[in-house]
Design a protein around this motif. Structure first.
Motif: not given
Length: 275
Positions: A226-227, A249-250, A258-263
């Motif tokens: 969630s972070t 997923e989000i 929305p952040g790009p998140g991590r791979e």
């Protein structure tokens, strides 16, 4: 202890743990890149100091003078909303490490005093939705924990998880609808059941026990997700129902776009948002 007192004690402990890690670093190591693109260890700490300082300013906006100061702050932010926060962090990051730590210490102390002086049920202004003192303290703890992970990652280590992440998990659950709306999606109408196991083995639950949509697993994994400090595939979280699956997923516990998140682990393009 009151809710706010509990939150501030955990916030102080989280900040103290991060401070103890960075205080002994030399100037070259402060410049070490972290998983947030363009952010060094110094930038991560500067961002916390900068935001703690602004949060204290917001909490003091109950008086006419305090409101005037906060309105002036918002006017400055509106001149360049896309980069205002980042610019502030980068500016502070130019300080000598000792000066930067002193700045952060002063900002955290001012924030604690301001939140304690603010009526518990009264919301304070912010760049986003207004927040109560408890909500602000929770947000500051979440960000301190998340940026602390980035700093530890830059140094090649992770701190041992503690039950302080209960507050991060709570924020992650409370921001479920935001994660959908910020992507232009309609939030699910029904509540979810969330059951997470804390680092100590304690079980933390949210939502009705008979909910059809469910999420369960380690609280640490949920907080990483969630972070946006971990990819969904690298967690042991279990989702029951399509809406719960989509949420994982989000999920994002932080405000803003929305952040790009991590791979997934092993991908070269691992990224994290500033949070």
């Amino acid at each position: 202890m009151t809710l706010l007192g509990d939150l501030l004690a955990d916030l102080d402990a989280e900040a103290a743990e991060l401070r103890s890690v960075v205080a002994g670093l030399d100037a070259d190591t402060w410049a070490t890149p972290t998983p947030a693109p363009g952010w060094s260890i110094a930038t991560q700490v500067a961002h916390l100091a900068w935001t703690d300082e602004r949060a204290a300013l917001a909490a003091a906006a109950r008086t006419p003078a305090g409101r005037e100061a906060w309105d002036a702050e918002v006017a400055r932010a509106l001149t360049d909303p896309a980069s205002y926060v980042d610019d502030g962090a980068h500016e502070l990051a130019r300080l000598d490490p000792t000066e930067l730590l002193a700045h952060w210490d002063a900002a955290r102390a001012a924030l604690g005093e301001a939140l304690c002086a603010h009526p518990s049920s009264e919301r304070m202004p912010w760049y986003g939705p207004p927040m109560t003192p408890a909500s602000m303290a929770t947000a500051r703890l979440m960000e301190t924990w998340a940026h602390g992970l980035d700093v530890h990652d830059a140094l090649g280590a992770r701190p041992a998880p503690t039950d302080r992440i209960r507050h991060v998990a709570h924020l992650g659950v409370r921001t479920r609808d935001h994660a959908f709306t910020v992507r232009g999606e309609t939030p699910p109408a029904e509540p979810f059941r969330v059951q997470l196991e804390g680092p100590s083995g304690a079980m933390w639950t949210w939502g009705p026990a008979d909910a059809a949509q469910r999420v369960s697993g380690p609280a640490y994994d949920f907080c990483l997700l969630s972070t946006q400090r971990a990819h969904r595939d690298d967690t042991a979280l279990v989702a029951t129902g399509p809406d719960a699956q989509r949420w994982l997923e989000i999920a994002q516990a932080f405000a803003g776009p929305p952040g790009p998140g991590r791979e997934p682990a092993g991908c070269a393009d691992a990224r994290s948002p500033h949070g």
